[in-house]
Each structure stands twice: as structure tokens, then as C-alpha cells.
Design an enzyme around this catalytic site. Structure first.
Site, short mmCIF file in Angstrom:
data_model
loop_
_atom_site.label_atom_id
_atom_site.label_comp_id
_atom_site.label_asym_id
_atom_site.label_seq_id
_atom_site.Cartn_x
_atom_site.Cartn_y
_atom_site.Cartn_z
N SER A 133 17.38 1.60 19.09
CA SER A 133 16.43 2.56 19.67
C SER A 133 15.24 2.72 18.74
O SER A 133 15.31 2.40 17.55
CB SER A 133 17.13 3.92 19.82
OG SER A 133 16.20 4.92 20.20
N TYR A 180 22.88 11.19 17.56
CA TYR A 180 22.48 10.01 18.35
C TYR A 180 21.57 9.10 17.51
O TYR A 180 21.80 7.89 17.42
CB TYR A 180 21.76 10.44 19.64
CG TYR A 180 21.18 9.25 20.37
CD1 TYR A 180 22.01 8.35 21.03
CD2 TYR A 180 19.80 9.00 20.36
CE1 TYR A 180 21.49 7.23 21.67
CE2 TYR A 180 19.28 7.89 21.00
CZ TYR A 180 20.13 7.01 21.66
OH TYR A 180 19.61 5.90 22.28
N1 LIG Z 1 16.89 5.51 28.02
C1 LIG Z 1 16.32 5.63 26.84
O1 LIG Z 1 15.33 6.38 26.68
C2 LIG Z 1 16.83 4.82 25.68
C3 LIG Z 1 16.00 4.67 24.56
C4 LIG Z 1 16.46 3.91 23.48
C5 LIG Z 1 17.71 3.33 23.52
N2 LIG Z 1 18.50 3.50 24.61
C6 LIG Z 1 19.83 2.87 24.60
O2 LIG Z 1 19.93 2.00 25.70
C7 LIG Z 1 21.31 1.81 26.02
C8 LIG Z 1 21.49 1.93 27.51
O3 LIG Z 1 21.21 3.26 27.90
P1 LIG Z 1 20.41 3.62 29.23
O4 LIG Z 1 19.14 4.22 28.84
O5 LIG Z 1 20.41 2.46 30.15
O6 LIG Z 1 21.33 4.80 29.77
P2 LIG Z 1 22.20 4.99 31.11
O7 LIG Z 1 21.36 4.73 32.30
O8 LIG Z 1 22.84 6.33 30.96
O9 LIG Z 1 23.29 3.84 30.99
C9 LIG Z 1 24.31 3.91 30.01
C10 LIG Z 1 25.35 2.85 30.29
O10 LIG Z 1 26.37 2.96 29.29
C11 LIG Z 1 27.64 3.06 29.93
N3 LIG Z 1 28.56 3.89 29.17
C12 LIG Z 1 28.32 5.16 28.70
N4 LIG Z 1 29.45 5.65 28.15
C13 LIG Z 1 30.40 4.67 28.26
C14 LIG Z 1 31.78 4.60 27.92
N5 LIG Z 1 32.44 5.61 27.36
N6 LIG Z 1 32.45 3.45 28.19
C15 LIG Z 1 31.83 2.40 28.78
N7 LIG Z 1 30.53 2.44 29.15
C16 LIG Z 1 29.84 3.56 28.90
C17 LIG Z 1 27.34 3.68 31.29
O11 LIG Z 1 28.32 3.27 32.25
P3 LIG Z 1 29.47 4.21 32.89
O12 LIG Z 1 28.95 5.61 32.89
O13 LIG Z 1 29.67 3.62 34.25
O14 LIG Z 1 30.63 3.99 31.98
C18 LIG Z 1 26.01 3.04 31.63
O15 LIG Z 1 26.20 1.81 32.26
C19 LIG Z 1 22.08 2.84 25.20
O16 LIG Z 1 22.67 2.22 24.09
C20 LIG Z 1 21.00 3.81 24.75
O17 LIG Z 1 21.34 4.44 23.55
C21 LIG Z 1 18.09 4.22 25.69
#
Ligand SMILES: NC(=O)c1ccc[n+]([C@@H]2O[C@H](COP(=O)([O-])OP(=O)(O)OC[C@H]3O[C@@H](n4cnc5c(N)ncnc54)[C@H](OP(=O)(O)O)[C@@H]3O)[C@@H](O)[C@H]2O)c1
Length: 264
Positions: free
Chosen positions: A148, A161
Site C-alpha cells: 500500500s 493496518y
Molecule cells: N482499496 C484501497 O484503498 C487499498 C489501498 C492500498 C492497498 N489495498 C490493498 O489491496 C488489497 C485488496 O483490497 P481491496 O481494496 O480490493 O479490498 P476489498 O474490495 O475489500 O477486497 C478484499 C479481498 O480480500 C478478501 N479477504 C478479506 N479477508 C479475508 C479472509 N479472512 N480470508 C480470505 N480472504 C479475505 C476478500 O474476500 P472475502 O471477503 O470473500 O473473503 C476480498 O476478496 C488488500 O491487501 C488491501 O490492503 C487497498
């Protein structure tokens, strides 16, 4: 050039964690469009099933799904056993699953913070450690770890986080260097605020993510950087600029500025 990068994994298998939503779902779409076969994992099996049937019909690629909760320490081994059992050689491992929690450290339940460490860090190490020896032995394979912009500094009110994401970046860069010249590439993708379910899951207030990128953007940037052999990449020009600014300013100033933006 960019389209060519996405064809790097054509005919090979990519394993994506957190493939049911957000950036993970976009990885699945881009890789399927580039001709890669996919193993999709997350907790929500219904979503994985829908994605698998849509993408396999559209792009004629093979897709397997495996529902797993990465909160369970055994889940990475179960995922590994699933792919081994199907004789799937995972050429690309994408450690994408993750979540945040917004608020004061002294108020967020400690269990929630430890769960974040489990999913965002421990599961990443476990999965990477399971697949790396095979990649090293055959002298090719790729690992993408979703870190991130928060990896580069403390982020008050997303403190734990941001600390997990600092771990992810450091872990990816370290392994990338250990394996330089081995044929195995490792890259950390550092997205800034991205329009996904993340903020909703983290219970983060709306104002914190005014200039969100669409989820497809960081997914594409990450795959291109990995194909280009980079050890880390930041998605978005403004995010890159912000990171450079962080580097030049005193750390306390950077932390206080973040606190002003994030304060509940
Ligand atoms: N969105 C942002 O602003 C942002 C910025 C920087 C980095 N990131 C990173 O990007 C990555 C993806 O996040 P996103 O933004 O796409 O968020 P998201 O839309 O909430 O997706 C998160 C994904 O992680 C899975 N997940 C969460 N908890 C889990 C668990 N206990 N076991 C298995 N799978 C799990 C969820 O699937 P299920 O709920 O179906 O299990 C979902 O597919 C993360 O590592 C996040 O830290 C996001």
C-alpha cells in the site's frame, strides 16, 4: 507494451487471493483476458463461482475456485494442497487478500488487530513460503504482494493496518533481492486509495478517500511492474508524488499530516 505484459502468463496458472472483490477481482479479469488460467480464492464462494463462469466463458481459460478463510492458519496449506492435488503448477502467486480497521488503537478490539496481522502478513508469508521452493527449483515463477501507499509511513487511525503493509513491502523487497538472478521475480504493489469494498470493511469515513483510483488501475500497474522485473511499484502519479514528499519531509510532520486527514 502494456498489453504484452499481461500476456506474460498466457497458458500458465495464476493463484489470486482475495479474488472475490476489488483489486483481486480486477487481477482475475486482466489475467484471464491475457490468457492465464486461474485459481481464485476468498471466503465468498458464490462470488468466486460467478466470476469463474463469466471469465471462463468469455476468455476460454481454465478456472478453479477454492473457498478459504485466511484467518485460519491452516488455510494457506489447504490452498497449496488443493493446487498440488490438481497438478496445477502455480507460475504466478498474487497475495492480494487483506483488510483494514479504522479507529484508535486503544478502542479497536485486539482480536481484530491480530486478525489483520494474520491475513495481511502471516498468510502472505505462509503462502509465499509454500510456493517459492517450487519456483526456485524450476528457476521461474512470479510473486506479487499487494502492499500500500501506507507501507511508507505511519498512518494514525489506520495504525495497525499501515504497519502490516510496511511489513508486506519490506518482505517483498527482501525476497525479491534474495532471489535476484534466480528466475523468480517478486514485486510489491503499492496502491493509494482505491475504489473497492475496502473502506466499507475498514469502516473508514468517506472523506479519507476522495481521489480513489478505479480498482483496475493498480491491478494493471502491479502486473506490468512484475513483468518488468521491478521490486515495488506505486500506482498513480499523485501517489508517487505523495511518497516522494513523505520521504523529504520530517517523519513527525508526515505522521501529523496523516493524522489530520484521518482523525475520526
Ligand atoms: N482499496 C484501497 O484503498 C487499498 C489501498 C492500498 C492497498 N489495498 C490493498 O489491496 C488489497 C485488496 O483490497 P481491496 O481494496 O480490493 O479490498 P476489498 O474490495 O475489500 O477486497 C478484499 C479481498 O480480500 C478478501 N479477504 C478479506 N479477508 C479475508 C479472509 N479472512 N480470508 C480470505 N480472504 C479475505 C476478500 O474476500 P472475502 O471477503 O470473500 O473473503 C476480498 O476478496 C488488500 O491487501 C488491501 O490492503 C487497498
Amino acid at each position: 507494451m502494456a498489453q504484452d505484459a499481461l500476456k506474460t502468463w498466457a497458458g500458465k496458472w495464476a493463484l489470486i487471493t482475495g479474488a472475490s472483490a476489488g483489486i483481486g477481482l480486477e487481477f482475475a479479469k486482466l489475467l484471464a483476458a491475457g490468457g492465464a488460467n486461474l485459481v481464485l480464492t476468498a471466503r465468498r464462494a458464490d462470488r468466486l463461482k460467478n466470476t469463474a463462469s463469466e471469465l471462463s466463458a468469455q476468455y476460454r481459460v481454465k478456472i478453479e475456485i477454492f473457498s478459504a478463510d485466511l484467518l485460519r492458519p491452516e488455510a494457506p496449506v489447504e490452498i497449496f494442497n488443493f493446487t498440488s492435488g490438481k497438478n496445477i503448477e502455480v507460475e504466478l502467486l498474487i497475495n492480494n487478500a487483506g483488510f483494514g480497521a479504522f479507529g484508535y488503537v486503544h478502542e479497536i478490539p485486539v482480536e481484530k488487530m491480530l486478525e489483520m496481522i494474520q491475513v495481511n502478513c502471516s498468510a502472505v508469508v505462509r503462502l509465499t513460503r509454500l510456493y517459492l521452493p517450487l519456483m526456485v527449483a524450476r528457476k521461474h515463477g512470479d510473486v506479487l504482494i499487494v502492499a500500500s501507499l501506507a507501507s511508507f509511513q505511519a498512518v494514525p487511525f489506520s495504525t495497525v493496518y499501515a504497519a502490516t503493509k510496511a511489513f508486506d513491502l519490506s518482505f517483498a523487497e527482501g525476497v525479491a533481492e534474495e532471489l535476484r538472478g534466480s528466475g523468480v521475480r517478486v514485486c510489491a504493489l503499492c496502491p493509494g486509495t482505491t475504489n473497492t469494498e475496502f473502506q466499507q470493511v475498514a469502516k473508514q469515513p468517506e472523506r479519507v478517500f476522495r481521489s480513489a483510483e478505479p480498482a483496475e488501475k493498480p491491478a494493471r500497474v502491479g502486473l506490468e511492474a512484475l513483468a518488468a522485473g521491478k521490486a515495488y511499484v506505486i500506482s498513480g502519479f499523485m501517489n508517487k508524488l505523495m511518497k516522494e514528499g513523505q520521504r523529504l519531509a520530517p517523519r513527525r510532520f508526515v505522521t501529523r499530516t496523516a493524522a489530520k486527514m484521518m482523525r475520526p
